[in-house]
Scaffold this motif. Structure first.
Motif, PDB file in Angstrom:
ATOM      1  N   ALA A 180       0.824  -1.224  -0.261  1.00 55.34           N
ATOM      2  CA  ALA A 180       0.080  -0.106  -0.245  1.00 55.34           C
ATOM      3  C   ALA A 180       0.856   1.003  -0.390  1.00 55.34           C
ATOM      4  CB  ALA A 180      -0.988   0.064   0.558  1.00 55.34           C
ATOM      5  N   LEU A 181       2.127   1.090   0.508  1.00 53.81           N
ATOM      6  CA  LEU A 181       2.993   2.443   1.053  1.00 53.81           C
ATOM      7  C   LEU A 181       3.420   2.420  -0.756  1.00 53.81           C
ATOM      8  CD1 LEU A 181       3.983   2.105   4.159  1.00 53.81           C
ATOM      9  CD2 LEU A 181       1.779   4.018   3.648  1.00 53.81           C
ATOM     10  N   GLY A 182       3.592   1.907  -1.533  1.00 57.50           N
ATOM     11  CA  GLY A 182       4.199   2.152  -2.768  1.00 57.50           C
ATOM     12  C   GLY A 182       3.762   2.659  -3.436  1.00 57.50           C
ATOM     13  N   GLN A 183       1.655   2.825  -3.127  1.00 60.93           N
ATOM     14  CA  GLN A 183       1.624   3.903  -4.001  1.00 60.93           C
ATOM     15  C   GLN A 183       1.934   5.329  -3.611  1.00 60.93           C
ATOM     16  OE1 GLN A 183      -1.333   2.444  -5.830  1.00 60.93           O
ATOM     17  NE2 GLN A 183      -1.021   0.862  -5.235  1.00 60.93           N
ATOM     18  N   THR A 184       1.916   5.967  -2.735  1.00 63.08           N
ATOM     19  CA  THR A 184       2.227   7.056  -2.576  1.00 63.08           C
ATOM     20  C   THR A 184       3.902   6.906  -2.326  1.00 63.08           C
ATOM     21  OG1 THR A 184       1.084   6.946  -0.504  1.00 63.08           O
ATOM     22  CG2 THR A 184       2.109   8.774  -0.574  1.00 63.08           C
ATOM     23  N   ALA A 185       4.234   6.651  -2.536  1.00 59.87           N
ATOM     24  CA  ALA A 185       5.871   6.056  -2.746  1.00 59.87           C
ATOM     25  C   ALA A 185       5.859   6.564  -4.202  1.00 59.87           C
ATOM     26  CB  ALA A 185       6.870   5.379  -3.234  1.00 59.87           C
TER      27      ALA A 185
END
Length: 227
Positions: A180-185
C-alpha cells in the motif's frame, strides 16, 4: 566425510531476498494496479508536455535577430512605415509581431501603442504557456491518487485479516502495508519531478517576458527619438 559436508545443499530460506520496487508496485489487487497505472500514465503525460514545451520555448528564445531593431529603426527614420510593417510580417517571429502592432499605430497616443504591444505580448506568452495548466495539475493529482491507493490497500489488508480464521502470520500484515505504501511512494516520485519541470518552464517564460519588455522599451525610444 569432508566431501559430504561440502556438497550439502544450501537452505533455500537462507537465500537473500532482492528488493524490487517494480514488484511492490504491481503486487496489490486489481484496484491497486489500476491506480498505479494511472499514476505512471500521469508521469508519462507530464514528461511529454515538459519536453514539448521545453523545445518550443527554447526555439522561441533562441530567435534573436540583432538586425531586426536596426532595420526597423532605419525604415522609420526614412518614413517607410509600410515597409517596416511588411518587413515584420516576413520575419514572422514573436518579436516581429509585437513590433508590428506598435508600428501600425504610429501617430496615435503613446498609451495606444503601448497597449497594443502589451496585448500582442500577452498573446505570445499565452502560446508559450499552452498546456502548462495540465502539467501543473500532475503534482497535485499524483500524490492524491497514490494516497488513495494506500488507504484502500490498508483497508483491504485489515479487512482480509479480520475475516481470517485462526492465527495469521505477521508477513501478511507487513506485505499488505508495504504494498500500500508503494502507491504513495510512486505518486510522490511522479509529483516531485513534475513540479520541478513546471517551475523550470515558468522560469524560461519569465525570461521571454523580460525580453519583450526590453524590446518594447527600445521601440518606444526609437519613435520618440528627436529627428
Amino acid at each position: 566425510m569432508f566431501l559430504q559436508t561440502a556438497v550439502q545443499p544450501m537452505n533455500p530460506q537462507a537465500q537473500e531476498t532482492v528488493f524490487s520496487f517494480w514488484k511492490i508496485m504491481f503486487h496489490g489487487n486489481l484496484f491497486a494496479n489500476v491506480v498505479m497505472i494511472t499514476v505512471l500514465a500521469l508521469g508519462v503525460f507530464a514528461l511529454y508536455i515538459f519536453f514539448e514545451r521545453l523545445f518550443y520555448i527554447n526555439r522561441m528564445l533562441k530567435i534573436n535577430d540583432i538586425n531586426l531593431m536596426n532595420n526597423i529603426a532605419d525604415m522609420l527614420q526614412e518614413g517607410k512605415i509600410q515597409a517596416a510593417v511588411d518587413y515584420c510580417e516576413r520575419q514572422n517571429t514573436p518579436e516581429a509581431r509585437i513590433l508590428e502592432k506598435g508600428i501600425t499605430r504610429i501617430g496615435r497616443p503613446i498609451s495606444d501603442i503601448v497597449s497594443a504591444m502589451e496585448s500582442q505580448g500577452q498573446i505570445e506568452v499565452s502560446k508559450l504557456e499552452k498546456n502548462l495548466n495540465l502539467l501543473a495539475s500532475v503534482p497535485s493529482l499524483a500524490p492524491m491518487l497514490g494516497l488513495l491507493g494506500t488507504v484502500i490497500g490498508i483497508i483491504m489488508t485489515f479487512f482480509a485479516m479480520s475475516n481470517a480464521e485462526g492465527s495469521f502470520s505477521p508477513k501478511t500484515l507487513s506485505e499488505g502495508i508495504y504494498t500500500a505504501l508503494g502507491q504513495t511512494a510512486t505518486g510522490l516520485a511522479v509529483a516531485i519531478p513534475s513540479n520541478f519541470f513546471y517551475n523550470l518552464l515558468l522560469t524560461k517564460i519569465d525570461k521571454f517576458v523580460l525580453k519583450i519588455q526590453h524590446l518594447s522599451t527600445d521601440f518606444l525610444d526609437i519613435i520618440n527619438k528627436p529627428a
